[in-house]
Design a protein around this motif. Structure first.
Motif, PDB file in Angstrom:
ATOM      1  N   LEU A  78       0.824  -1.208   0.000  1.00 58.65           N
ATOM      2  CA  LEU A  78       0.000   0.000   0.000  1.00 58.65           C
ATOM      3  C   LEU A  78       0.860   1.260   0.000  1.00 58.65           C
ATOM      4  O   LEU A  78       0.491   2.258  -0.613  1.00 58.65           O
ATOM      5  N   HIS A  79       1.993   1.194   0.661  1.00 58.33           N
ATOM      6  CA  HIS A  79       2.912   2.334   0.677  1.00 58.33           C
ATOM      7  C   HIS A  79       3.446   2.607  -0.734  1.00 58.33           C
ATOM      8  O   HIS A  79       3.483   3.747  -1.193  1.00 58.33           O
ATOM      9  N   ARG A  80       3.852   1.539  -1.435  1.00 56.16           N
ATOM     10  CA  ARG A  80       4.345   1.711  -2.813  1.00 56.16           C
ATOM     11  C   ARG A  80       3.222   2.191  -3.733  1.00 56.16           C
ATOM     12  O   ARG A  80       3.447   3.026  -4.610  1.00 56.16           O
ATOM     13  N   LEU A  81       2.008   1.671  -3.540  1.00 60.40           N
ATOM     14  CA  LEU A  81       0.875   2.102  -4.354  1.00 60.40           C
ATOM     15  C   LEU A  81       0.559   3.571  -4.111  1.00 60.40           C
ATOM     16  O   LEU A  81       0.259   4.309  -5.051  1.00 60.40           O
ATOM     17  N   ASN A  82       0.652   4.015  -2.868  1.00 59.43           N
ATOM     18  CA  ASN A  82       0.409   5.421  -2.549  1.00 59.43           C
ATOM     19  C   ASN A  82       1.435   6.308  -3.240  1.00 59.43           C
ATOM     20  O   ASN A  82       1.087   7.378  -3.759  1.00 59.43           O
ATOM     21  N   ASP A  83       2.699   5.889  -3.266  1.00 59.36           N
ATOM     22  CA  ASP A  83       3.718   6.667  -3.971  1.00 59.36           C
ATOM     23  C   ASP A  83       3.413   6.759  -5.460  1.00 59.36           C
ATOM     24  O   ASP A  83       3.531   7.833  -6.066  1.00 59.36           O
ATOM     25  N   ARG A  84       3.009   5.642  -6.053  1.00 57.40           N
ATOM     26  CA  ARG A  84       2.698   5.645  -7.489  1.00 57.40           C
ATOM     27  C   ARG A  84       1.485   6.510  -7.797  1.00 57.40           C
ATOM     28  O   ARG A  84       1.461   7.228  -8.804  1.00 57.40           O
ATOM     29  N   ASP A  90       0.164  13.908  -9.636  1.00 55.67           N
ATOM     30  CA  ASP A  90       0.943  15.089 -10.031  1.00 55.67           C
ATOM     31  C   ASP A  90       0.992  15.234 -11.545  1.00 55.67           C
ATOM     32  O   ASP A  90       0.914  16.341 -12.076  1.00 55.67           O
ATOM     33  N   ASP A  91       1.121  14.104 -12.256  1.00 60.68           N
ATOM     34  CA  ASP A  91       1.145  14.165 -13.722  1.00 60.68           C
ATOM     35  C   ASP A  91      -0.198  14.610 -14.290  1.00 60.68           C
ATOM     36  O   ASP A  91      -0.256  15.312 -15.298  1.00 60.68           O
ATOM     37  N   ILE A  92      -1.285  14.204 -13.663  1.00 61.57           N
ATOM     38  CA  ILE A  92      -2.606  14.588 -14.161  1.00 61.57           C
ATOM     39  C   ILE A  92      -2.872  16.065 -13.871  1.00 61.57           C
ATOM     40  O   ILE A  92      -3.405  16.792 -14.711  1.00 61.57           O
ATOM     41  N   ARG A  93      -2.499  16.540 -12.682  1.00 62.23           N
ATOM     42  CA  ARG A  93      -2.739  17.940 -12.326  1.00 62.23           C
ATOM     43  C   ARG A  93      -1.843  18.896 -13.094  1.00 62.23           C
ATOM     44  O   ARG A  93      -2.231  20.026 -13.373  1.00 62.23           O
TER      45      ARG A  93
END
Length: 108
Positions: A78-84, A90-93
């Motif tokens: 879940l930690h790695r998924l949160n980072d992704r 950020d890329d979408i915004r």
């Protein structure tokens, strides 16, 4: 101590691994106490009680170890998924606009 108990900061992946390793050591010590208790019961002549204590003690410790290990792996995933997801958000915004290429001259 504010950094350790801060609820706004997520737990790091290294802290999760360290916590599971410390709990693994604690469970190893508990397994040694179970083994010592079973040996004491065996030396006192209680064979059935020693085998029962050994079987149930190790079963409980192995269950706890596997459960905590799996929960640690789920938390790490879940930690790695949160980072992704943070990177994707950020890329979408902030979409990237490619720089316009200069027009080529026809004479060259």
């Amino acid at each position: 101590m504010r950094d350790i108990l801060d609820q706004d900061r997520p737990m790091t992946l290294g802290a999760v691994k360290l916590a599971t390793a410390i709990l693994g050591l604690a469970l190893l010590m508990a397994a040694l106490f179970v083994l010592f208790g079973a040996l004491m019961a065996l030396f006192n002549g209680h064979i059935i009680m020693a085998l029962t204590r050994l079987a149930f003690g190790f079963a409980l410790i192995i269950f706890l170890f596997v459960t905590v290990r799996l929960l640690g792996e789920i938390l790490a995933a879940l930690h790695r998924l949160n980072d992704r997801l943070a990177i994707l958000g950020d890329d979408i915004r902030n979409p990237r606009h490619p720089a316009p290429t200069p027009p080529e001259k026809a004479g060259e």
